[in-house]
Design an enzyme around this catalytic site. Sequence first.
Site, mmCIF file in Angstrom:
data_model
loop_
_atom_site.group_PDB
_atom_site.id
_atom_site.type_symbol
_atom_site.label_atom_id
_atom_site.label_comp_id
_atom_site.label_asym_id
_atom_site.label_seq_id
_atom_site.Cartn_x
_atom_site.Cartn_y
_atom_site.Cartn_z
ATOM 1 N N ASP A 279 -7.555 -5.175 -7.117
ATOM 2 C CA ASP A 279 -6.473 -4.213 -6.942
ATOM 3 C C ASP A 279 -5.217 -4.597 -7.708
ATOM 4 O OD1 ASP A 279 -4.842 -2.257 -5.991
ATOM 5 O OD2 ASP A 279 -4.512 -3.205 -4.051
ATOM 6 N N ASP B 88 -3.057 1.398 -11.502
ATOM 7 C CA ASP B 88 -3.588 0.826 -10.273
ATOM 8 C C ASP B 88 -5.104 0.967 -10.144
ATOM 9 O OD1 ASP B 88 -4.057 -0.040 -7.769
ATOM 10 O OD2 ASP B 88 -2.934 1.523 -6.751
#
Length: 481
Positions: free
Chosen positions: A102, A292
Amino acid sequence: MISLPLVAIALLPFTFAARQLDAGVVHAPIVRRSHSNRVANLPKAVEALRNKYRYQAANVKNPNLKRSSTVAIPITDEENDSSYSGVVSIGTPPKNFNLVLDTGSSDLWVATTSCTSCGSDIPEFDPSKSSTYKATSSPLKIDYGSGWVQGTIAQDSVTFGSFEMSQELLAATDFSSGLIDDGLSGIMGLGFASLSTLNTTPFWEAFYNANDLSEPLFSFYLERYVNQPNVICAAPGGTLTLGGTNSSLYQGSIEYLNLTGPQSYWSLTVSSVSVQGKTINIDSSSGLAAIDTGTTLIGAPALIAASIWAQVPGSVELIGDYQGLYGFPCTTDVTVSISFGGTNWAISPLDMNLGTLNDTMLGNVNTTSRMCVGGIFDVSIDSGPAWIIGDTFLKNVYSVFRASPAAVGFAQLASGLSSSNGSSDPNPVQVTGSTSPSTCSTGSGSSTSGSTGSGSASPNKNVAVSVALLASVAGCFTLFL
Ligand SMILES: *[C@@H]1O[C@H](CO)[C@@H](O)[C@H](O)[C@H]1NC(C)=O
Ligand SMILES: *[C@@H]1O[C@H](CO)[C@@H](O)[C@H](O)[C@H]1NC(C)=O
Ligand SMILES: *[C@@H]1O[C@H](CO)[C@@H](O)[C@H](O)[C@H]1NC(C)=O
Ligand SMILES: *[C@@H]1O[C@H](CO)[C@@H](O)[C@H](O)[C@H]1NC(C)=O
Ligand SMILES: *[C@@H]1O[C@H](CO)[C@@H](O)[C@H](O)[C@H]1NC(C)=O
């Protein structure tokens, strides 16, 4: 030493009122899980991204390093591109866990055997079996937009690829329902230290600070399964190269774009978006974007999402639980490209189509066409990044996260890898990792550790058919935002 730096959030109702709330920066990795289908899960996922955060300054530690330079780490695609995970080893002797990779957060946490809320499908780390585990009694809670994880601060040996260090982490004892998917055990944050709730230096950044990466960057190739005819819970999903790039995975040059603002998220500024051939210029005041890998879709500011969908004939803003999302006639190929000040990077129409809306989901939206849900939605963030550029975009490029000079780079994927030119041709999925695609039929089959062989998921070039399947087959599905 540790105070909770996040403004709390708990799940806001999915209403306009949520847009008035403020403060801080949106935190990206939101994980939603359900055994129902992807389209049914969208409202919760959108709600999640509307939650607001603040971050704290970094506390740089001096890691205890074992030398390496560049390493290729296989990625697992979870549930038709809803998220991407990698194997992280923790403890002595090391135990393997699949963690979400992440770039939108900066903490490492793992579910432990003291976890009270972990189901039997969440593999747990047993601290008592690790000779290098250092416990503290300091409790910590990390808030994510759709939930939270809590536990105690600990430290242990962590290995990712061939990189190893003693890393501060959260030994999780409890997390909110649906925060991570079955088969996964936590999250590895790949953002900068300033975003860390643990107030520690993230794994990748510790090696960067110690000059142990042969290049000061890491790179992602993410595969596409959204168009696969099979029900896929977990499949080989690409490669993370830590400390370098892999020239077999991209072609042409890498276009580096300087980060916008301080190092926290990997932030760029969206300069224009083109939809069905028409260009929409984005004012720099509404262009700040977090890049992201931990987010499934693309979140855009409200007015821009509206202008984007206005270019797609027959599209409608959805209502009720689906407010913020847009529907469009399933027969339309939606071709979108995004520029961050340079190249227009095209998104495959496959990634823009998340599946069919049934009558209940449409509510009283008036339409005669069969409608599908689009991959760009109105995220309505009032401060911090206005955009969240997630996997819907990142599957279409080779992406490079460079610490110095601080930049994100994009390159066209190598030919033969997933399409990067926005053509409606899905291209065969490359099965490159060490795991095989697994099905969702048992509801618990997404743990991939130890599975071998190379499954061949056959490509489905008929978009309409695969879309219908998406909506009609109820598999396990997680939406990470
Ligand atoms: C994956 O996609 C296929 C084909 O579109 C669909 O049948 C299946 O239900 C999806 N799997 C999940 C877990 O959503
Ligand atoms: C680069 O990627 C190719 C294709 O996946 C792979 O065969 C090769 O081993 C990789 N090279 C390195 C140095 O990781
Ligand atoms: C990007 O950053 C580098 C290094 O800080 C600087 O030299 C360069 O001028 C910047 N480029 C642009 C387009 O701002
Ligand atoms: C539409 O799908 C949802 C979620 O899967 C389901 O609960 C609902 O009954 C469906 N409605 C219709 C009319 O099929
Ligand atoms: C776009 O991708 C498709 C599928 O890979 C390919 O056939 C086509 O030649 C590409 N077009 C361009 C302009 O690169």
